[in-house]
Design an enzyme around this catalytic site. Structure first.
Site, PDB file in Angstrom:
ATOM      1  N   ARG A  55      37.282  27.512  40.517  1.00 45.52           N
ATOM      2  CA  ARG A  55      35.920  27.650  40.118  1.00 45.52           C
ATOM      3  C   ARG A  55      34.996  26.526  40.282  1.00 45.52           C
ATOM      4  O   ARG A  55      35.172  24.734  40.431  1.00 45.52           O
ATOM      5  CB  ARG A  55      35.415  28.107  39.019  1.00 45.52           C
ATOM      6  N   HIS A  87      36.665  30.773  44.355  1.00 49.56           N
ATOM      7  CA  HIS A  87      37.804  31.297  45.230  1.00 49.56           C
ATOM      8  C   HIS A  87      36.704  31.129  46.580  1.00 49.56           C
ATOM      9  O   HIS A  87      36.643  33.038  47.441  1.00 49.56           O
ATOM     10  CB  HIS A  87      38.736  32.628  45.580  1.00 49.56           C
ATOM     11  N   HIS A 116      46.598  32.893  47.781  1.00 51.81           N
ATOM     12  CA  HIS A 116      46.885  33.118  45.902  1.00 51.81           C
ATOM     13  C   HIS A 116      48.149  34.081  45.469  1.00 51.81           C
ATOM     14  O   HIS A 116      47.914  35.065  45.727  1.00 51.81           O
ATOM     15  CB  HIS A 116      45.837  34.204  45.694  1.00 51.81           C
ATOM     16  N   ASP A 153      46.188  30.805  33.020  1.00 54.15           N
ATOM     17  CA  ASP A 153      44.863  30.507  33.191  1.00 54.15           C
ATOM     18  C   ASP A 153      44.482  28.894  33.491  1.00 54.15           C
ATOM     19  O   ASP A 153      43.448  28.772  33.401  1.00 54.15           O
ATOM     20  CB  ASP A 153      43.845  31.657  33.618  1.00 54.15           C
ATOM     21  N   GLU A 181      49.229  28.294  41.697  1.00 56.32           N
ATOM     22  CA  GLU A 181      48.603  28.520  43.114  1.00 56.32           C
ATOM     23  C   GLU A 181      47.820  26.684  43.069  1.00 56.32           C
ATOM     24  O   GLU A 181      47.355  25.843  42.280  1.00 56.32           O
ATOM     25  CB  GLU A 181      46.943  28.712  42.658  1.00 56.32           C
TER      26      GLU A 181
HETATM   27  C1  BGC Z   1      41.715  32.708  38.967  1.00 61.29           C
HETATM   28  C2  BGC Z   1      41.368  33.034  37.270  1.00 61.29           C
HETATM   29  C3  BGC Z   1      41.856  35.122  38.287  1.00 61.29           C
HETATM   30  C4  BGC Z   1      42.627  34.884  39.394  1.00 61.29           C
HETATM   31  C5  BGC Z   1      42.113  36.260  40.381  1.00 61.29           C
HETATM   32  C6  BGC Z   1      42.644  32.476  39.357  1.00 61.29           C
HETATM   33  O1  BGC Z   1      42.945  31.521  40.632  1.00 61.29           O
HETATM   34  O2  BGC Z   1      41.885  31.281  37.804  1.00 61.29           O
HETATM   35  O3  BGC Z   1      40.978  33.236  36.915  1.00 61.29           O
HETATM   36  O4  BGC Z   1      41.167  36.168  37.772  1.00 61.29           O
HETATM   37  O5  BGC Z   1      42.895  33.735  39.928  1.00 61.29           O
HETATM   38  O6  BGC Z   1      41.681  36.127  41.291  1.00 61.29           O
END
Ligand code: BGC
Length: 352
Positions: free
Chosen positions: A82, A107, A177, A249, A314
């Site tokens: 983010r 993303h 991802h 997360d 990630e």
């Molecule tokens: C984020 C999550 C998100 C997920 C899928 C992750 O990298 O930290 O908050 O829901 O990606 O979009």
């Protein structure tokens, strides 16, 4: 033994035909799409030699087009995770990326690299994907030329090398991802997987999952994975420090020494015995326990994916770094080359 690479047609998007490349090592198989650079399937053996696909995804291109939100297997860019309110300063100017996650940009924005058609070339037993992101793409300055190289070896090591150059100052944070389930995708939740993370600190977040700027010790918190812990152990107790998302997360600050590849995490699925060791050149690791999977999406083998049915590891720079001068920098300038490498090594353990 060398790795064979084959190509097949996999439908098309508005951008053109999509290819699926299969890298077969003899001991495992990795399938990669030119749509989003997605790792669509990854088959590796368990301790008895039985193979299973250990990444979540879809069996058809339409699955990816209809369900972009989980970002299954995709290359993420220009900025993984983010950016607060999508806004960031650079060299005295302020830039605005699209808001697509609560009040924030996530993303790479609405049409990140996960939704692009990449060009692909097999090179020396690896698959090289390329993308040129134009100046101003999703609000980011500079024309960014990106190469992502997937290498799959006979001993089941999946290596991802990222490179990028720009013609104007910009910020870059690329990752993959993939959601792993070492018992096989669609086989149930990952709460019994044992996870170790090579980190003594993490970056705490606010309610919108933006780092507060603190670097906090993991000791005495549910974030302490310095010794292997079952993913579900502290989730089940509903530890309030985990926040509202129903699991992990968060970004861990890796205890790395130097600039080379350093251990980041180890995952063990005790029943079938598959293991995954992650090493990276990156300073951070987002460990996401599939909290937002909600049983509405049908995966590759026709089974629904529910909360906790996969976990993502990630490797990255820290979330919202462009707004935190104290975090490792994500700025890339003309004449510099962004380089990042992550290795996912699959194996087995005899211990049940
Ligand atoms: C984020 C999550 C998100 C997920 C899928 C992750 O990298 O930290 O908050 O829901 O990606 O979009």
């Amino acid at each position: 033994m060398s790795v064979s690479i084959t190509r097949e047609d996999w439908g098309s998007t508005a951008d053109g035909p999509v290819d699926r490349y299969v890298l077969d090592s003899g001991n495992g198989r990795a399938a990669i799409l030119t749509h989003g650079g997605v790792l669509q399937s990854l088959e590796v053996p368990d301790r008895s030699g039985a193979r299973a696909n250990v990444v979540l995804g879809f069996d058809r291109l339409q699955g990816y087009l209809d369900n972009p939100d989980p970002y299954f297997g995709a290359v993420i860019g220009r900025y993984a995770n983010r950016i607060a309110r999508g806004s960031f300063p650079l060299d005295g100017a302020t830039y605005q990326a699209p808001i697509n996650n609560g009040p924030n940009s996530m993303h790479g924005g609405k049409t990140g690299f996960d939704k692009r058609l990449w060009s692909a070339t097999p090179v020396d037993g690896a698959l090289e994907l390329r993308l040129v992101s134009p100046d101003g793409d999703q609000g980011y300055p500079g024309t960014l030329s990106v190469t992502v190289r997937y290498t799959f070896t006979p001993d089941n090591e999946l290596r991802i090398d990222y490179e990028a150059t720009t013609d104007a100052p910009t910020v870059v944070n690329l990752t993959n991802h993939s959601y792993f389930n070492l018992a096989g995708e669609g086989s149930g939740d990952i709460y019994g997987h044992l996870v170790r993370i090579d980190a003594t600190h993490f970056t705490p977040v606010d309610v919108d999952l933006i780092p507060t700027g603190d670097l906090s010790p993991v000791a005495g918190t549910p974030m302490d994975f310095r010794e292997p812990v079952a993913v579900g152990e502290r989730i089940r107790t509903g530890d309030p420090q985990l926040g509202f998302t129903g699991g992990y997360d968060h970004n861990w600050i890796l205890d790395r020494a130097g600039d080379g590849l350093a251990p980041a995490a180890q995952v063990t699925e005790p029943i079938g015995g598959r293991t995954l060791s992650v090493s990276t050149t990156e300073p951070g690791l987002q460990f996401y326990s599939g909290n937002f999977l909600d049983g509405t999406v049908t995966g590759t083998s026709g089974r629904l994916y529910r909360q906790g049915d996969g976990l993502a590891l990630e490797t990255q720079h820290f979330p919202d770094s462009p707004n935190h001068a104290a975090f490792p920098s994500t700025v890339l300038r003309p004449g510099e080359t962004y380089r990042s490498t992550t290795v996912f090594r699959f194996g087995v353990t005899d211990e049940a």
